[in-house]
Write a protein that holds these residues in place. Structure first.
Motif, short mmCIF file in Angstrom:
data_model
loop_
_atom_site.label_atom_id
_atom_site.label_comp_id
_atom_site.label_asym_id
_atom_site.label_seq_id
_atom_site.Cartn_x
_atom_site.Cartn_y
_atom_site.Cartn_z
N THR A 167 1.23 -1.35 0.45
CA THR A 167 0.27 0.06 0.03
C THR A 167 0.67 0.91 -0.09
OG1 THR A 167 -1.40 -1.15 1.05
CG2 THR A 167 -1.93 1.04 1.08
N THR A 168 2.59 1.31 0.68
CA THR A 168 3.23 2.59 0.73
C THR A 168 3.68 2.73 -0.51
OG1 THR A 168 3.42 2.14 3.45
CG2 THR A 168 4.81 3.65 1.81
N ARG A 169 3.84 1.68 -1.19
CA ARG A 169 4.68 1.87 -2.79
C ARG A 169 3.26 2.41 -3.67
NH1 ARG A 169 7.75 3.26 -5.37
NH2 ARG A 169 8.32 2.56 -7.80
N LEU A 170 2.89 1.86 -3.64
CA LEU A 170 0.92 2.48 -4.65
C LEU A 170 0.88 3.47 -4.01
CD1 LEU A 170 -2.32 0.76 -4.48
CD2 LEU A 170 -2.17 2.76 -4.13
N VAL B 205 1.59 7.22 -6.75
CA VAL B 205 0.49 8.42 -7.37
C VAL B 205 1.09 9.77 -6.48
CG1 VAL B 205 -1.87 9.01 -6.42
CG2 VAL B 205 -1.39 7.13 -6.68
N GLU B 206 1.52 9.18 -5.23
CA GLU B 206 1.99 11.17 -5.10
C GLU B 206 3.15 11.48 -6.01
OE1 GLU B 206 4.32 12.98 -1.24
OE2 GLU B 206 2.36 11.59 -0.99
N ALA B 207 4.01 10.41 -6.64
CA ALA B 207 5.10 10.94 -7.06
C ALA B 207 4.92 11.44 -8.41
CB ALA B 207 6.01 9.56 -7.78
N GLU B 208 3.54 11.37 -9.04
CA GLU B 208 2.65 12.06 -10.05
C GLU B 208 2.27 12.88 -9.74
OE1 GLU B 208 3.20 10.55 -12.98
OE2 GLU B 208 4.25 8.80 -12.58
N GLY B 209 1.64 13.73 -8.43
CA GLY B 209 1.28 15.08 -8.60
C GLY B 209 -0.05 14.26 -8.65
N ALA B 210 -0.68 13.52 -8.24
CA ALA B 210 -2.15 12.93 -8.79
C ALA B 210 -2.97 12.67 -7.13
CB ALA B 210 -1.78 11.70 -9.22
N GLY B 211 -2.20 12.56 -6.18
CA GLY B 211 -2.90 12.63 -4.86
C GLY B 211 -2.30 12.56 -3.59
N TYR B 212 -1.94 13.17 -2.56
CA TYR B 212 -1.38 13.66 -1.33
C TYR B 212 -1.89 12.74 -0.17
CZ TYR B 212 1.26 16.65 -4.78
OH TYR B 212 1.99 17.10 -5.90
N ASP B 213 -1.16 12.52 0.27
CA ASP B 213 -1.36 11.81 1.78
C ASP B 213 -2.70 10.62 1.47
OD1 ASP B 213 0.54 13.34 3.14
OD2 ASP B 213 -1.01 15.38 2.35
N ILE B 214 -3.43 9.83 0.77
CA ILE B 214 -4.28 8.81 0.86
C ILE B 214 -3.94 7.62 1.47
CG2 ILE B 214 -4.82 9.88 -1.10
CD1 ILE B 214 -3.59 7.59 -3.05
N GLU B 215 -2.58 7.14 2.07
CA GLU B 215 -2.21 6.02 2.81
C GLU B 215 -3.44 6.04 4.18
OE1 GLU B 215 1.01 2.71 4.08
OE2 GLU B 215 1.62 5.12 3.02
N GLY B 216 -3.50 4.73 4.48
CA GLY B 216 -4.74 4.65 4.96
C GLY B 216 -3.48 4.58 6.44
N HIS B 217 -4.90 5.18 7.82
CA HIS B 217 -3.89 5.60 9.25
C HIS B 217 -2.79 4.04 9.17
CE1 HIS B 217 -3.65 5.87 13.23
NE2 HIS B 217 -3.73 7.20 12.79
N ARG B 218 -1.98 4.23 10.21
CA ARG B 218 -1.08 3.40 10.71
C ARG B 218 -1.64 2.05 11.15
NH1 ARG B 218 -0.06 7.93 13.03
NH2 ARG B 218 -0.25 7.32 15.19
N ILE C 52 -12.05 13.65 -7.59
CA ILE C 52 -11.77 12.54 -6.66
C ILE C 52 -12.07 11.90 -7.54
CG2 ILE C 52 -13.36 10.67 -6.33
CD1 ILE C 52 -13.22 12.43 -3.42
N ALA C 53 -12.74 12.29 -8.47
CA ALA C 53 -13.15 11.43 -9.88
C ALA C 53 -11.81 11.11 -10.71
CB ALA C 53 -14.38 12.14 -11.24
N LEU C 54 -11.08 12.14 -11.14
CA LEU C 54 -9.42 12.05 -11.84
C LEU C 54 -9.06 11.95 -10.85
CD1 LEU C 54 -9.29 15.51 -13.07
CD2 LEU C 54 -9.68 13.90 -13.91
N LEU C 55 -8.75 10.90 -9.97
CA LEU C 55 -8.07 10.21 -8.80
C LEU C 55 -7.82 8.88 -8.69
CD1 LEU C 55 -6.09 9.80 -5.98
CD2 LEU C 55 -7.90 10.32 -4.39
N LEU C 56 -9.02 8.59 -9.04
CA LEU C 56 -9.07 7.06 -8.78
C LEU C 56 -9.18 6.12 -10.18
CD1 LEU C 56 -13.20 7.09 -8.19
CD2 LEU C 56 -10.91 6.69 -6.24
N PRO C 57 -8.51 6.80 -11.37
CA PRO C 57 -7.59 5.87 -12.28
C PRO C 57 -6.81 5.94 -12.31
CG PRO C 57 -9.83 7.10 -13.37
CD PRO C 57 -9.36 7.64 -11.92
N TRP C 58 -6.35 6.95 -11.38
CA TRP C 58 -3.79 7.15 -10.76
C TRP C 58 -4.53 5.68 -9.77
CZ3 TRP C 58 -0.26 8.97 -13.08
CH2 TRP C 58 -1.13 10.27 -13.90
#
Length: 387
Positions: A329-332, A336-349, A368-374
């Motif tokens: 999950t962290t890698r996923l 997404v973040e490296a592409e600038g498509a969505g920040y801070d989306i990983e679940g709580h630890r 949100i609709a644009l985030l989901l394909p990423w």
């Protein structure tokens, strides 16, 4: 499994669950009129804090006989203020189904050391059996589990007439969900959640029953100055009239006032709730079409529209230990973040591995609709690393 790399990205790729996204159109220049470099105890500074109180109560439809204050320490400070001042008069029931519920349980059982505590537990993704809660006791619970994406479906389980008080952490619910304040005696939230405000400031609303408790009950423990809202059986009225216990950030005060301006401009609370609901609907439609992802909440009636928590299911992942699923999950999310498509989306630890998308009203559904394909693309790319 292959997925084509998307071309379009969210205009505002901020999906953190706290601090959450600023309101649409936010600009630092909006704060140029902030009352900075001056004392918050000056009549004008205090007037602005009073304005936050009055307008928050109005937008939320807080009952007119409730008292509302700005307190230090964000939602955590507000909840601890409520617990330190109110609990101990009678037995306490605590409802826990995610990390913040366990935080309040630790406060009640270990920090306050209350002797009569009943705990109602559930695993991540579920609610405890709320029918077992004893409202002859004080009851502590979160309206929405920020780290699990599980909310109470409504307030029908809380009786209108009760002997104990209900203390509710509503930080990730107010302004994004329909909260029945008449069933709640101490309600807390922060500016940094659904309003996209800055951290460190909390809000505490008290019902007449809670105010009456403050007059009738004196805790047999020291109450820290930062938490003190009553003295010698009397409510400290100044605290509920714009007098901040320590020094607030007047930049943050100005910022939340501009957020309340925006809220009123777009149609008030009904539109705020509708925006959050549309965000959840966009994710729900995507989940239906993607068998590898599901809501962490097991019951559709309890799926949060603000902290939208998702977990992955796939034959490759299902056989992995939790630590390896977390790395996946962290890698996923890093992709997404490296592409600038969505920040801070990983679940709580502390939650099961997955993603968490803030769907509160300051987030646009189009983003949100644009985030989901990423997420689709990053899932396929990361899964490819596992052969």
């Amino acid at each position: 499994m292959r997925a084509r790399k998307p071309q379009l990205k969210p205009e505002r790729p901020w999906f953190s669950s706290g601090p959450s996204a600023k309101r649409p159109g936010w600009d630092p220049g909006d704060l140029k009129g902030a009352f900075v470099g001056r004392s918050h105890r000056h009549p004008e500074g205090r007037a602005r804090l009073r304005e936050v109180i009055a307008r928050s109560a109005q937008v939320l439809g807080l009952p007119p006989d409730y008292r509302l204050a700005v307190v230090p320490g964000s939602d955590t400070g507000a909840m601890e203020t409520a617990m330190w001042n109110l609990l101990g008069h009678t037995a306490v029931d605590v409802c826990c189904w995610e990390s913040f519920g366990y935080t309040w349980l630790t406060d009640v059982a270990e920090q306050l050391g209350l002797p009569e505590v009943t705990v109602h537990l559930a695993d991540y993704g579920h609610l405890p059996d709320l029918r077992r809660v004893d409202f002859g006791h004080d009851v502590v619970f979160p309206w929405n589990g920020t780290t699990s994406g599980v909310r109470v479906p409504d307030a029908e389980w809380i009786p209108q007439v009760r002997d104990g008080l209900t203390l509710c952490d509503a930080s990730s619910a107010v302004f994004g969900m329909d909260v029945d304040f008449t069933k709640l005696d101490a309600v807390t939230w922060s500016w940094q959640k659904a309003l996209g405000g800055e951290g460190a400031h909390g809000m505490l609303a008290l019902s007449p029953a809670a105010v009456e408790r403050l007059a009738a009950y004196r805790p047999d423990r020291p109450v820290p100055e930062l938490f003190r809202i009553a003295r010698e059986g009397h409510l400290l009225d100044d605290v509920f009239d714009g007098f901040f216990i320590n020094s607030p950030s007047m930049l943050a005060v100005e910022d939340v006032l501009t957020s309340l301006d925006w809220c009123e401009r777009i149609g008030g609370l009904p539109e705020m709730l509708a925006r959050s609901r549309r965000n959840l609907e966009a994710v729900a439609a995507w989940v239906v079409d993607h068998p590898y992802v599901r809501f962490l909440a097991a019951d559709p009636a309890t799926v949060s529209s603000t902290s939208i928590c998702l977990t992955f299911t796939h034959p490759v992942l299902d056989g992995l230990p939790r630590q390896e699923r977390s790395r996946f999950t962290t890698r996923l999310c890093e992709r997404v973040e490296a592409e600038g498509a969505g920040y801070d989306i990983e679940g709580h630890r502390e939650a099961p591995p997955g993603v968490r998308i803030w769907g509160g009203p300051t987030v646009d559904t189009d983003d949100i609709a644009l985030l989901l394909p990423w997420i689709d693309w990053a899932f396929a790319e990361t899964l490819g690393e596992y052969g």
